[in-house]
Design a protein around this motif. Structure first.
Motif, short mmCIF file in Angstrom:
data_model
loop_
_atom_site.label_atom_id
_atom_site.label_comp_id
_atom_site.label_asym_id
_atom_site.label_seq_id
_atom_site.Cartn_x
_atom_site.Cartn_y
_atom_site.Cartn_z
N UNK A 197 0.84 -1.19 0.00
CA UNK A 197 0.00 0.00 0.00
C UNK A 197 0.87 1.24 0.00
N UNK A 198 0.24 2.39 -0.05
CA UNK A 198 0.96 3.66 0.07
C UNK A 198 0.00 4.72 0.57
N UNK A 226 6.25 9.59 0.37
CA UNK A 226 6.95 8.56 -0.41
C UNK A 226 6.18 8.27 -1.70
N UNK A 227 4.87 8.20 -1.57
CA UNK A 227 4.05 7.96 -2.76
C UNK A 227 4.23 9.09 -3.77
N UNK A 228 4.23 10.33 -3.29
CA UNK A 228 4.41 11.48 -4.19
C UNK A 228 5.74 11.39 -4.91
N UNK A 229 6.80 11.05 -4.17
CA UNK A 229 8.13 10.93 -4.79
C UNK A 229 8.16 9.81 -5.81
N UNK A 230 7.49 8.68 -5.48
CA UNK A 230 7.45 7.55 -6.41
C UNK A 230 6.74 7.91 -7.71
N UNK A 231 5.62 8.62 -7.58
CA UNK A 231 4.87 9.04 -8.76
C UNK A 231 5.70 9.98 -9.62
N UNK A 232 6.38 10.93 -8.98
CA UNK A 232 7.21 11.89 -9.72
C UNK A 232 8.35 11.17 -10.45
N UNK A 233 8.95 10.18 -9.80
CA UNK A 233 10.02 9.41 -10.43
C UNK A 233 9.48 8.63 -11.63
N UNK A 243 16.36 14.66 -14.72
CA UNK A 243 16.62 15.66 -13.68
C UNK A 243 15.46 15.71 -12.69
N UNK A 244 14.23 15.51 -13.18
CA UNK A 244 13.06 15.49 -12.31
C UNK A 244 13.10 14.28 -11.38
N UNK A 245 13.60 13.15 -11.90
CA UNK A 245 13.74 11.94 -11.07
C UNK A 245 14.74 12.18 -9.95
N UNK A 246 15.89 12.74 -10.32
CA UNK A 246 16.93 13.02 -9.33
C UNK A 246 16.43 14.02 -8.29
N UNK A 247 15.68 15.02 -8.75
CA UNK A 247 15.16 16.03 -7.83
C UNK A 247 14.13 15.47 -6.88
N UNK A 248 13.27 14.59 -7.37
CA UNK A 248 12.25 13.98 -6.51
C UNK A 248 12.88 13.12 -5.42
N UNK A 249 13.91 12.38 -5.78
CA UNK A 249 14.62 11.54 -4.79
C UNK A 249 15.27 12.41 -3.71
N UNK A 250 15.92 13.47 -4.16
CA UNK A 250 16.62 14.34 -3.20
C UNK A 250 15.62 15.07 -2.31
N UNK A 251 14.52 15.52 -2.90
CA UNK A 251 13.49 16.23 -2.12
C UNK A 251 12.95 15.34 -1.01
#
Length: 256
Positions: A197-198, A226-233, A243-251
């Protein structure tokens, strides 16, 4: 008299490169590899050889196989030095990725100039540039930090103005990921499996509500982040916006 004979077994560089997508699979024979792997899906290359190579592959494939060799072309950015200049041996600003991954001293960088194929007349200027750009050499960063650093630069467009200090900061971030994962692993036994789940499903999914019922508000909040970051990735990977993937992970890791 001079007699010139053309070698029968030599192809022009770009001509033979145009045959690459299918000739490497055994063409013109209908081999299992050709049936399995041709045509491909994605080609990743630089924009500077778009016509020299990519166009030739398309034309040769259409002419000889009546099929496109791939349906998607991803053009990566060109790596330049931190000032945006094209890397050149005469400038002494060429960065060897092996040196970034494994680290190298200034002395070794200077010795590389002397032992390379750069004209001796240009040694002095190249060494001055190396001393200016890498006064303490290049610290060991590792392959993951280099890859992550290049991903963060992808938003610059056609060029990456590579600053080694950015890669060093990415090494520190990757180290945080490793240490956090190592620390968290001590809290789980060998039978542990993550919940199916998330945080985003809490509102409208009965199974998810049941599974996280005993969690604190803070736990629910971090699951939603975590779900938001996963969706963005996921979106970033699908659209090749790394760059958006890297930024989402770092955020998520540093600020959530």
């Amino acid at each position: 008299a001079i007699t010139i004979k053309q070698d029968d077994d030599v192809l022009d560089t770009w001509f033979s490169s145009g045959l690459f997508p299918f000739s490497t699979m055994g063409w013109p024979e209908q081999t299992p590899d050709l049936k399995e792997y041709f045509p491909g899906h994605l080609l990743e290359t630089g924009h500077d050889i778009l016509f020299f190579w990519v166009a030739r592959m398309v034309m040769m494939s259409l002419e000889l196989t009546d099929r496109l060799p791939f349906d998607t072309v991803f053009l990566h950015a060109m790596v330049r030095d931190k000032l945006g200049r094209k890397m050149s041996k005469s400038r002494g600003n060429v960065v060897d990725p092996i040196h970034v991954m494994e680290g190298v001293s200034l002395q070794v960088l200077l010795e590389k100039i002397e032992s390379g194929n750069l004209p001796k007349a240009e040694h002095k200027s190249a060494m001055v540039a190396q001393r200016k750009d890498f006064p303490k050499g290049i610290p060991e960063c590792g392959a993951d930090a280099l890859r992550y650093g290049l991903m963060t630069y992808m938003k610059q467009g056609k060029s990456i103005n590579l600053d080694i200090n950015v890669v060093v900061s990415c090494r520190h971030f990757c180290n945080k990921l490793w240490q956090a994962t190592k620390l968290a692993s001590f809290a789980f036994d060998q039978k542990f499996s993550p919940p199916n789940t998330n945080g985003a499903k809490v509102i409208d999914d009965d199974a998810a509500k049941t599974e996280i019922k005993g969690l604190s508000l803070a736990d629910k909040w971090i699951l939603s982040k975590l779900h938001t970051a996963t969706v963005e990735c996921g979106k970033g990977f699908q659209s090749y916006e790394f760059a958006a993937v890297a930024g989402a992970c770092k955020q998520f890791w540093l600020y959530e």
